[in-house]
Scaffold this motif. Structure first.
Motif, PDB file in Angstrom:
ATOM      1  N   UNK A 223       1.023   0.636   4.380  1.00  0.00           N
ATOM      2  CA  UNK A 223       1.804   0.065   3.303  1.00  0.00           C
ATOM      3  C   UNK A 223       2.631   1.083   2.513  1.00  0.00           C
ATOM      4  N   UNK A 224       2.938   2.209   3.118  1.00  0.00           N
ATOM      5  CA  UNK A 224       3.741   3.166   2.391  1.00  0.00           C
ATOM      6  C   UNK A 224       5.072   2.541   1.993  1.00  0.00           C
ATOM      7  N   UNK A 225       5.537   1.599   2.796  1.00  0.00           N
ATOM      8  CA  UNK A 225       6.711   0.813   2.457  1.00  0.00           C
ATOM      9  C   UNK A 225       6.578  -0.512   3.161  1.00  0.00           C
ATOM     10  N   UNK A 226       7.183  -1.578   2.639  1.00  0.00           N
ATOM     11  CA  UNK A 226       7.093  -2.867   3.305  1.00  0.00           C
ATOM     12  C   UNK A 226       7.617  -2.767   4.726  1.00  0.00           C
TER      13      UNK A 226
ATOM     14  N   UNK B 243      -0.892  -4.544   8.193  1.00  0.00           N
ATOM     15  CA  UNK B 243       0.460  -4.262   7.743  1.00  0.00           C
ATOM     16  C   UNK B 243       1.551  -5.027   8.455  1.00  0.00           C
ATOM     17  N   UNK B 244       1.195  -5.938   9.361  1.00  0.00           N
ATOM     18  CA  UNK B 244       2.198  -6.765  10.048  1.00  0.00           C
ATOM     19  C   UNK B 244       2.470  -8.001   9.185  1.00  0.00           C
ATOM     20  N   UNK B 245       3.132  -7.784   8.056  1.00  0.00           N
ATOM     21  CA  UNK B 245       3.213  -8.802   7.012  1.00  0.00           C
ATOM     22  C   UNK B 245       4.024 -10.030   7.408  1.00  0.00           C
ATOM     23  N   UNK B 246       5.182  -9.822   8.008  1.00  0.00           N
ATOM     24  CA  UNK B 246       6.028 -10.981   8.319  1.00  0.00           C
ATOM     25  C   UNK B 246       5.396 -11.854   9.393  1.00  0.00           C
TER      26      UNK B 246
ATOM     27  N   UNK C 214       3.742  -8.253  -1.594  1.00  0.00           N
ATOM     28  CA  UNK C 214       3.785  -6.893  -1.070  1.00  0.00           C
ATOM     29  C   UNK C 214       5.155  -6.565  -0.494  1.00  0.00           C
ATOM     30  N   UNK C 215       5.793  -7.521   0.197  1.00  0.00           N
ATOM     31  CA  UNK C 215       7.081  -7.232   0.830  1.00  0.00           C
ATOM     32  C   UNK C 215       8.262  -7.596  -0.069  1.00  0.00           C
ATOM     33  N   UNK C 216       7.982  -8.061  -1.298  1.00  0.00           N
ATOM     34  CA  UNK C 216       9.047  -8.272  -2.271  1.00  0.00           C
ATOM     35  C   UNK C 216       9.661  -9.653  -2.304  1.00  0.00           C
ATOM     36  N   UNK C 217       9.076 -10.628  -1.617  1.00  0.00           N
ATOM     37  CA  UNK C 217       9.569 -12.008  -1.675  1.00  0.00           C
ATOM     38  C   UNK C 217       8.894 -12.707  -2.854  1.00  0.00           C
ATOM     39  N   UNK C 218       9.330 -12.383  -4.066  1.00  0.00           N
ATOM     40  CA  UNK C 218       8.561 -12.699  -5.258  1.00  0.00           C
ATOM     41  C   UNK C 218       8.632 -14.168  -5.665  1.00  0.00           C
TER      42      UNK C 218
ATOM     43  N   UNK D 187      -3.362   4.813  -4.767  1.00  0.00           N
ATOM     44  CA  UNK D 187      -2.571   4.861  -3.542  1.00  0.00           C
ATOM     45  C   UNK D 187      -2.268   3.449  -3.049  1.00  0.00           C
ATOM     46  N   UNK D 188      -3.238   2.580  -3.224  1.00  0.00           N
ATOM     47  CA  UNK D 188      -3.027   1.199  -2.787  1.00  0.00           C
ATOM     48  C   UNK D 188      -1.866   0.562  -3.545  1.00  0.00           C
ATOM     49  N   UNK D 189      -1.876   0.690  -4.864  1.00  0.00           N
ATOM     50  CA  UNK D 189      -0.810   0.099  -5.668  1.00  0.00           C
ATOM     51  C   UNK D 189       0.531   0.772  -5.391  1.00  0.00           C
ATOM     52  N   UNK D 190       0.511   2.080  -5.139  1.00  0.00           N
ATOM     53  CA  UNK D 190       1.751   2.760  -4.782  1.00  0.00           C
ATOM     54  C   UNK D 190       2.307   2.186  -3.487  1.00  0.00           C
ATOM     55  N   UNK D 191       1.412   1.800  -2.565  1.00  0.00           N
ATOM     56  CA  UNK D 191       1.840   1.165  -1.334  1.00  0.00           C
ATOM     57  C   UNK D 191       2.507  -0.170  -1.567  1.00  0.00           C
ATOM     58  N   UNK D 192       2.145  -0.825  -2.670  1.00  0.00           N
ATOM     59  CA  UNK D 192       2.788  -2.102  -3.019  1.00  0.00           C
ATOM     60  C   UNK D 192       4.123  -1.884  -3.740  1.00  0.00           C
TER      61      UNK D 192
END
Length: 472
Positions: free
Chosen positions: A291-294, A341-344, A373-377, A464-469
């Motif tokens: 999750x370093x980035x979406x 991490x395979x979010x979609x 997590x991936x920003x689809x708020x 680190x977890x929240x930074x990943x988000x």
């Protein structure tokens, strides 16, 4: 906010051996502990079959000459006292049996039996409140039991699984001492759903086989596995591992000839696994590792390709191919994808789970979290709101929506949701950390620092977890 893991039934069975075994001696003790746990506060409703299955098994064992203790809806203290009594009753040369029906959790490649009063919010809580199957077998072995048989019917979709950042469905393989026979009601890492009948198909088949005169334990369990597999059309395949050196039987007498295949499948169609323990499935890595980035669409495709050989994913994909209407399989596969991490791709599975069951509150919550997590708020907010409409004060959805508000810059709304979640569970690390960040943003520096410090003590990796988000 996260993927929960994770039901349970355990049985260690005492059996009678052929004359060459000390356990066949009528003077050798045959002891059993049978537990049925149904009423878990975290579950939406009591388990429908756990107690009736436990009562049925206890009756069957008593008819077979076992000194069987029955426990129902046991707390952690009560379960530990019951196991202590079993250990005290286990003498050298004895055969020992434990049956547990309820929720079980796989953690650290071990299977844990969960008492009704367990407070499971993080994986360390599993080891604190649960009772490890391997520990039970090892203790029975240390007491001199010559036969140690574990039957586990704990492969249920449980209310704890989404609270873990890693995901492992079902139960784990057992590294058992010599002279052990272990059977799970479903395959490793698999999950099954209770039906509306008084007894599970697993216990119904088991009871029929163990009352057969002269039938060895391995043969009885093989027949049980074949019966359950055929009755479920392959959706539920019990798992067996044996290190028994000699034949043991529940009911003495002359073994009967096999019935026609349609009635009684021959054990040759489902051989007992080798005595060596089955290889453990790879442990799920925490989401923050991915999750370093979406994940972009390309990254998602690479992850899905890499996960194609994962045993849990393979099993669930096969289930979906065989039964496309299995919403539970879509939900569980979505959990695996999300934890890796395979979010979609996870969202697509949660979409299907919700399409098949519009009231699947866990699927709504998990889709909310993944979309956050991936920003689809905005779609995420609709999902969290729907989850809380279906289950008011649902702590995991409050935690997910708090993260959503935090990412959206709605800090006061985030604090309100995190406050509500922490009223349910004051040790919910993600809500503590999220509230700390939100408090610092609105100028409550000292209060925020207290939350952050407390959260880091509970989980040093939470930052680190929240930074990943994408939240700092």
């Amino acid at each position: 906010m996260k993927i929960r893991l994770g039901l349970v039934v355990l049985m260690v069975a005492a059996m009678i051996a052929v004359p060459r075994s000390s356990a066949a001696d009528s003077s050798a003790p045959r002891v059993a502990l049978v537990i049925g746990n149904t009423r878990y506060p975290d579950a939406d409703k009591p388990l429908s079959q756990a107690v009736s299955d436990a009562r049925g098994v206890a009756d069957e064992l008593k008819r077979a000459g076992f000194d069987a203790e029955l426990g129902e809806d046991l707390s952690g203290d009560a379960m530990r006292r019951a196991f202590d009594r079993l250990y005290q009753r286990t003498k050298p040369g004895a055969a020992a049996l434990v049956f547990f029906s309820g929720f079980g959790i796989q953690s650290g490649r071990q299977s844990y039996l969960i008492p009704v009063d367990a407070q499971i919010w993080t994986e360390p809580d599993v080891r604190r409140d649960g009772i490890a199957l391997e520990s039970v077998l090892n203790e029975l072995n240390s007491r001199g039991a010559s036969v140690k048989i574990a039957l586990v019917d704990a492969s249920r979709r449980n209310p704890f699984e989404r609270r873990f950042r890693s995901f492992s469905a079902g139960l784990a393989p057992v590294i058992a001492p010599s002279g052990s026979l272990v059977m799970y009601a479903a395959a490793l890492s698999a999950v099954v759903t209770d039906n509306d009948s008084a007894h599970s198909s697993f216990v119904g088949a088991l009871r029929e086989e163990i009352r057969t005169p002269g039938l060895s334990a391995e043969e009885a369990f093989n027949r049980t596995r074949t019966t359950v597999t055929r009755a479920s059309r392959g959706e539920q395949v019990p798992w067996i591992s044996s290190s028994l050196a000699e034949d043991f039987v529940f009911a003495p007498g002359v073994a009967t000839a096999d019935k026609p295949t349609a009635e009684k499948p021959a054990a040759a169609t489902a051989p007992v696994e080798a005595a060596k323990p089955a290889p453990a499935p790879p442990e799920a890595k925490p989401p923050q590792a991915a999750e370093a980035k979406p994940a972009s669409g390309g990254d998602d495709d690479k992850l899905v390709l890499a996960l194609a050989s994962d045993p849990t994913v393979k099993s669930l994909t096969a289930q979906i191919a065989d039964k496309p209407s299995d919403g539970n399989a879509y939900y569980r596969r979505g959990q695996v994808y999300a934890s890796k991490g395979a979010y979609r791709t996870a969202i697509k599975d949660f979409d299907e789970a919700i399409r098949l069951n519009g009231k699947d509150v866990e699927a709504y919550n998990n889709r909310c979290w993944v979309r956050t997590v991936i920003g689809e708020l905005e779609p995420a907010l609709a999902d969290c709101d729907q989850a809380l409409l279906l289950r008011p004060n649902f702590v995991d959805a409050l935690d997910s929506r708090g993260l959503l508000h935090l990412k959206s810059g709605r800090d006061k709304a985030a604090i309100a949701d995190f406050d509500a979640a922490l009223k349910v569970n004051p040790r919910l690390t993600s809500s503590l950390y999220g509230r700390g960040l939100a408090r610092k943003r609105i100028g409550l520096a000292s209060e925020g620092e207290i939350d952050l410090t407390t959260a880091k003590k509970l989980d040093p990796n939470i930052g680190k977890e929240f930074a990943g988000y994408g939240v700092k």
